[in-house]
Design a protein around this motif. Structure first.
Motif, PDB file in Angstrom:
ATOM      1  N   ASP A 106      58.890 -10.676  79.471  1.00 21.80           N
ATOM      2  CA  ASP A 106      59.475  -9.977  80.615  1.00 21.80           C
ATOM      3  C   ASP A 106      59.955 -10.923  81.704  1.00 21.80           C
ATOM      4  OD1 ASP A 106      58.964  -7.038  79.899  1.00 21.80           O
ATOM      5  OD2 ASP A 106      56.990  -7.934  79.663  1.00 21.80           O
ATOM      6  N   CYS A 107      60.420 -12.103  81.305  1.00 20.28           N
ATOM      7  CA  CYS A 107      61.003 -13.060  82.247  1.00 20.28           C
ATOM      8  C   CYS A 107      62.499 -13.176  81.967  1.00 20.28           C
ATOM      9  CB  CYS A 107      60.364 -14.442  82.100  1.00 20.28           C
ATOM     10  SG  CYS A 107      58.576 -14.501  82.394  1.00 20.28           S
ATOM     11  N   SER A 108      63.287 -13.307  83.015  1.00 22.61           N
ATOM     12  CA  SER A 108      64.706 -13.551  82.794  1.00 22.61           C
ATOM     13  C   SER A 108      64.907 -14.997  82.372  1.00 22.61           C
ATOM     14  CB  SER A 108      65.489 -13.266  84.081  1.00 22.61           C
ATOM     15  OG  SER A 108      65.087 -14.155  85.105  1.00 22.61           O
ATOM     16  N   GLY A 109      65.994 -15.261  81.711  1.00 25.28           N
ATOM     17  CA  GLY A 109      66.305 -16.622  81.317  1.00 25.28           C
ATOM     18  C   GLY A 109      65.642 -17.076  80.038  1.00 25.28           C
ATOM     19  N   ALA A 110      65.091 -16.158  79.246  1.00 25.01           N
ATOM     20  CA  ALA A 110      64.457 -16.548  77.989  1.00 25.01           C
ATOM     21  C   ALA A 110      65.500 -17.133  77.038  1.00 25.01           C
ATOM     22  CB  ALA A 110      63.768 -15.344  77.353  1.00 25.01           C
ATOM     23  N   THR A 111      65.092 -18.150  76.265  1.00 27.31           N
ATOM     24  CA  THR A 111      66.021 -18.829  75.360  1.00 27.31           C
ATOM     25  C   THR A 111      65.623 -18.595  73.917  1.00 27.31           C
ATOM     26  OG1 THR A 111      64.713 -20.852  75.424  1.00 27.31           O
ATOM     27  CG2 THR A 111      66.447 -20.629  77.072  1.00 27.31           C
ATOM     28  N   ALA A 112      66.575 -18.870  73.019  1.00 24.27           N
ATOM     29  CA  ALA A 112      66.271 -18.819  71.593  1.00 24.27           C
ATOM     30  C   ALA A 112      65.336 -19.972  71.241  1.00 24.27           C
ATOM     31  CB  ALA A 112      67.558 -18.903  70.786  1.00 24.27           C
ATOM     32  N   CYS A 113      64.712 -19.871  70.067  1.00 25.87           N
ATOM     33  CA  CYS A 113      63.768 -20.897  69.631  1.00 25.87           C
ATOM     34  C   CYS A 113      64.424 -22.274  69.645  1.00 25.87           C
ATOM     35  CB  CYS A 113      63.268 -20.560  68.231  1.00 25.87           C
ATOM     36  SG  CYS A 113      62.236 -21.837  67.482  1.00 25.87           S
ATOM     37  N   SER A 114      63.767 -23.218  70.325  1.00 24.40           N
ATOM     38  CA  SER A 114      64.258 -24.589  70.374  1.00 24.40           C
ATOM     39  C   SER A 114      63.094 -25.548  70.498  1.00 24.40           C
ATOM     40  CB  SER A 114      65.229 -24.791  71.550  1.00 24.40           C
ATOM     41  OG  SER A 114      64.561 -24.591  72.786  1.00 24.40           O
ATOM     42  N   THR A 115      63.346 -26.804  70.167  1.00 26.44           N
ATOM     43  CA  THR A 115      62.327 -27.853  70.220  1.00 26.44           C
ATOM     44  C   THR A 115      62.816 -28.981  71.118  1.00 26.44           C
ATOM     45  OG1 THR A 115      61.694 -27.370  67.928  1.00 26.44           O
ATOM     46  CG2 THR A 115      60.929 -29.455  68.859  1.00 26.44           C
ATOM     47  N   ARG A 116      61.956 -29.414  72.033  1.00 25.95           N
ATOM     48  CA  ARG A 116      62.229 -30.654  72.758  1.00 25.95           C
ATOM     49  C   ARG A 116      61.369 -31.751  72.141  1.00 25.95           C
ATOM     50  NH1 ARG A 116      63.050 -31.676  79.138  1.00 25.95           N
ATOM     51  NH2 ARG A 116      65.064 -30.823  78.441  1.00 25.95           N
ATOM     52  N   VAL A 117      62.021 -32.783  71.648  1.00 26.62           N
ATOM     53  CA  VAL A 117      61.355 -33.955  71.087  1.00 26.62           C
ATOM     54  C   VAL A 117      61.377 -35.036  72.158  1.00 26.62           C
ATOM     55  CG1 VAL A 117      61.327 -35.626  69.192  1.00 26.62           C
ATOM     56  CG2 VAL A 117      62.225 -33.309  68.806  1.00 26.62           C
ATOM     57  N   CYS A 138      54.846 -45.563  67.033  1.00 24.09           N
ATOM     58  CA  CYS A 138      55.481 -44.244  67.062  1.00 24.09           C
ATOM     59  C   CYS A 138      54.710 -43.317  68.006  1.00 24.09           C
ATOM     60  CB  CYS A 138      55.515 -43.626  65.669  1.00 24.09           C
ATOM     61  SG  CYS A 138      56.262 -44.677  64.409  1.00 24.09           S
ATOM     62  N   GLY A 139      55.429 -42.666  68.866  1.00 23.09           N
ATOM     63  CA  GLY A 139      54.821 -41.706  69.781  1.00 23.09           C
ATOM     64  C   GLY A 139      55.805 -40.614  70.119  1.00 23.09           C
ATOM     65  N   ILE A 140      55.410 -39.366  69.895  1.00 25.81           N
ATOM     66  CA  ILE A 140      56.302 -38.227  70.127  1.00 25.81           C
ATOM     67  C   ILE A 140      55.483 -37.057  70.634  1.00 25.81           C
ATOM     68  CG2 ILE A 140      57.733 -36.477  68.976  1.00 25.81           C
ATOM     69  CD1 ILE A 140      58.701 -38.664  67.089  1.00 25.81           C
ATOM     70  N   SER A 141      55.979 -36.353  71.637  1.00 23.26           N
ATOM     71  CA  SER A 141      55.405 -35.071  72.029  1.00 23.26           C
ATOM     72  C   SER A 141      56.418 -33.983  71.719  1.00 23.26           C
ATOM     73  CB  SER A 141      55.030 -35.060  73.517  1.00 23.26           C
ATOM     74  OG  SER A 141      56.172 -35.249  74.335  1.00 23.26           O
ATOM     75  N   LEU A 142      55.926 -32.779  71.488  1.00 19.18           N
ATOM     76  CA  LEU A 142      56.782 -31.676  71.036  1.00 19.18           C
ATOM     77  C   LEU A 142      56.564 -30.443  71.905  1.00 19.18           C
ATOM     78  CD1 LEU A 142      56.154 -32.147  67.215  1.00 19.18           C
ATOM     79  CD2 LEU A 142      58.317 -32.606  68.391  1.00 19.18           C
ATOM     80  N   ARG A 143      57.655 -29.907  72.401  1.00 15.54           N
ATOM     81  CA  ARG A 143      57.610 -28.654  73.154  1.00 15.54           C
ATOM     82  C   ARG A 143      58.458 -27.614  72.430  1.00 15.54           C
ATOM     83  NH1 ARG A 143      61.219 -28.340  78.297  1.00 15.54           N
ATOM     84  NH2 ARG A 143      62.709 -27.797  76.659  1.00 15.54           N
ATOM     85  N   TYR A 144      57.852 -26.489  72.124  1.00 17.65           N
ATOM     86  CA  TYR A 144      58.556 -25.386  71.478  1.00 17.65           C
ATOM     87  C   TYR A 144      58.744 -24.269  72.501  1.00 17.65           C
ATOM     88  CZ  TYR A 144      57.069 -27.920  67.316  1.00 17.65           C
ATOM     89  OH  TYR A 144      56.852 -28.900  66.382  1.00 17.65           O
ATOM     90  N   THR A 145      59.969 -23.807  72.641  1.00 28.66           N
ATOM     91  CA  THR A 145      60.271 -22.754  73.595  1.00 28.66           C
ATOM     92  C   THR A 145      60.859 -21.561  72.849  1.00 28.66           C
ATOM     93  OG1 THR A 145      60.779 -24.440  75.258  1.00 28.66           O
ATOM     94  CG2 THR A 145      61.494 -22.201  75.721  1.00 28.66           C
ATOM     95  N   GLY A 146      60.234 -20.398  73.005  1.00 25.76           N
ATOM     96  CA  GLY A 146      60.758 -19.189  72.385  1.00 25.76           C
ATOM     97  C   GLY A 146      60.592 -19.116  70.886  1.00 25.76           C
ATOM     98  N   CYS A 147      59.652 -19.896  70.318  1.00 27.51           N
ATOM     99  CA  CYS A 147      59.452 -19.922  68.859  1.00 27.51           C
ATOM    100  C   CYS A 147      58.262 -19.081  68.407  1.00 27.51           C
ATOM    101  CB  CYS A 147      59.266 -21.364  68.377  1.00 27.51           C
ATOM    102  SG  CYS A 147      60.706 -22.433  68.675  1.00 27.51           S
ATOM    103  N   GLY A 148      57.570 -18.422  69.322  1.00 26.00           N
ATOM    104  CA  GLY A 148      56.497 -17.509  68.925  1.00 26.00           C
ATOM    105  C   GLY A 148      55.117 -18.127  68.864  1.00 26.00           C
ATOM    106  N   GLY A 149      54.974 -19.363  69.327  1.00 25.33           N
ATOM    107  CA  GLY A 149      53.648 -19.978  69.327  1.00 25.33           C
ATOM    108  C   GLY A 149      53.471 -20.992  68.221  1.00 25.33           C
ATOM    109  N   LEU A 150      52.206 -21.335  67.962  1.00 23.99           N
ATOM    110  CA  LEU A 150      51.841 -22.329  66.960  1.00 23.99           C
ATOM    111  C   LEU A 150      50.841 -21.736  65.979  1.00 23.99           C
ATOM    112  CD1 LEU A 150      51.153 -25.326  69.393  1.00 23.99           C
ATOM    113  CD2 LEU A 150      53.254 -24.913  68.097  1.00 23.99           C
TER     114      LEU A 150
END
Length: 478
Positions: A108-119, A173-185
């Protein structure tokens, strides 16, 4: 190998007006969304943390926060651990360096996006030319198993989308991952108890899984799920009172398929003459009740016949594919295919041999077929070698005709790893997010049960792959 190309960043929407105040304290308790005076739910964000999240006294793997909560993807190393800072001031900690993994899903927030990943890459990342940002934004789901390969004087890793970022120094090697709008983990296993040979379909409203039951009184346990991750028991294909009269036991490898307007359960059981045979039972629902055909659909007095699967070709013709159990009598193990009648209850046409065990990794066995039509090919997924140990693995072959000839890819696409032993006997379905997903079994760490796992399939170069699988860490929901 090279770094990923420069992509335009996905710009997160600004904090929506009226979404509620941000909290400045850390995640302590879950907050349920509350209704406003107009009756509508207030904006909230579900934050799901990766499996390395440090959360003593907090049994859930998530928090629900009021308002639109964002994270820029940065992960700060602090000694043996690392942490992220969310837009509301929360500071979740994770075990290890660059170990931040989170999914943010709004309600119920405006501005929701489709599933995406920030690497977001660690400080040792070697930026490609003209790429000043420390991250890349990618549509859909991208994941990483934390592997790192040294290539002196640098090191690199390979992500699930085949990107190969390089880092300065060894094991850097070092990477963090952010998932937005993908339904969780989620994290494997999705069924932590014995559920060998899972046959999984979607019946239009939910996923239905059936598993091997062996000699249990109630044959073939059923489970249902909306998301391929959370499963609920749903009875059996054959409760003890409805078991086929021709069968004596060894209820193996069930699959339920919609054939015409009804459902058919194809399964293996031992005939009264001692031979493993393939049976069929019908129902108007994928959950039954099922009525057995009354006799085997495929029976051979000279050799067992097991592991049946069903598919329609692109013209709508039905086929049955199964394995001859030659390895049980010291012979090769061909996988056969044949057309079926329109009702799916009798074989028609000519039986063809689609493949047999010819590659070294397959050992004495190829079995557990599953056929998928895609892009002008029929892909035959199969398992090879001994189900009982680490040699068991999944291979694939393809053909332009449903009955072949099939050409094998060669090496297996899924094998022992990630703490899982002998992965195999898979189904292939479309996940809720639209990706192709493999559902399969593997031995647990104590080797006491074949539990059910789920991992995504990708399709590089016209062949399926199951990157970074079998997975043991957090993954975006399928």
């Amino acid at each position: 190998m090279k770094n990923p190309p420069l992509l335009s960043a996905v710009v997160l929407a600004a904090l929506a007006a009226g979404c509620g105040e941000e909290r400045s304290d850390g995640p302590l308790v879950d907050e349920a969304p509350v209704a406003t005076s107009t009756g509508a739910l207030a904006c909230s964000t579900r934050i799901t943390y990766g499996d390395r999240w440090i959360h003593p006294g907090h049994p859930e793997q998530f928090d629900i926060a009021s308002g639109l909560v964002t994270w820029d993807g940065s992960c700060v190393n602090e000694g043996t651990n690392s942490y992220a800072v969310l837009s509301n001031g929360w500071k979740p900690y994770f075990t290890g360096s660059n170990a931040c993994v989170m999914a943010l899903d709004t309600s119920d927030c405006s501005g929701a996006t489709a599933c995406s990943t920030r690497v977001t890459y660690g400080p040792a990342w070697l930026h490609p030319a003209g790429h000043p940002a420390q991250y890349d934004d990618v549509g859909g789901r991208v994941w990483w198993d934390r592997g790192c390969t040294n290539a002196s004087p640098n090191s690199y890793t390979v992500l699930s989308n085949d990107w190969s970022p390089y880092f300065s120094g060894s094991n850097a090697c070092g990477i963090s991952l952010r998932y937005t709008g993908c339904g969780g983990l989620y994290q494997n296993p999705v069924v932590p108890v014995d559920c060998a040979d899972p046959g999984v379909i979607h019946d239009g409203t939910q996923y239905v899984a059936a598993c091997t039951s062996g000699g249990a009184a109630n044959a073939f346990p059923l489970r249902t799920s909306k998301d391929l991750v959370t499963w609920t028991a749903a009875g059996n294909i054959f409760p003890s009172a409805r078991r086929p009269t021709w069968a004596t036991g060894d209820y193996w490898a069930p699959e339920i398929h919609k054939v015409g307007s009804r459902y058919i359960a194809y399964f293996t059981a031992r005939h009264q003459d001692g031979k493993l045979s393939i049976g069929a039972a019908t129902a108007t629902s994928a959950l039954g009740p099922f009525t057995d055909l009354g006799h085997p659909l495929v029976h051979d007095a000279g050799m067992g016949m097991i592991d049946a699967t069903f598919f329609y070709d692109t013209a709508g013709v039905p086929y049955l594919v199964w394995k001859a159990d030659g390895n049980a009598v010291g012979q090769p193990t061909p996988i056969h295919g044949q057309t079926l009648s329109a009702d799916g209850l009798s074989l028609t046409g000519t039986r063809r041999t689609l493949m047999s065990n010819t590659l070294g990794w397959e050992g004495g066995v190829v079995e557990a077929p599953w056929v998928v039509a895609r892009g002008g090919y029929y892909y035959l997924f199969y398992s090879g070698n001994s189900y009982a140990n680490s040699t068991y693995a999944v291979g694939v072959a393809r053909a332009t005709s449903p009955l072949g000839p099939y050409t094998k890819l060669g090496n297996p696409i899924l094998k022992t790893g990630g703490g899982w032993v002998g992965p195999g006997h898979n189904s292939v379905v479309k996940g809720p997010g639209g990706d192709t997903v493999m559902v399969y079994h593997a031995w647990n760490s104590s080797h006491t049960a074949r539990v059910m796992l789920v991992d995504a399939i990708t399709w590089p170069n016209g062949w399926p792959a199951v990157p970074e699988a079998p997975s043991s860490g957090s993954r975006p929901m399928p």
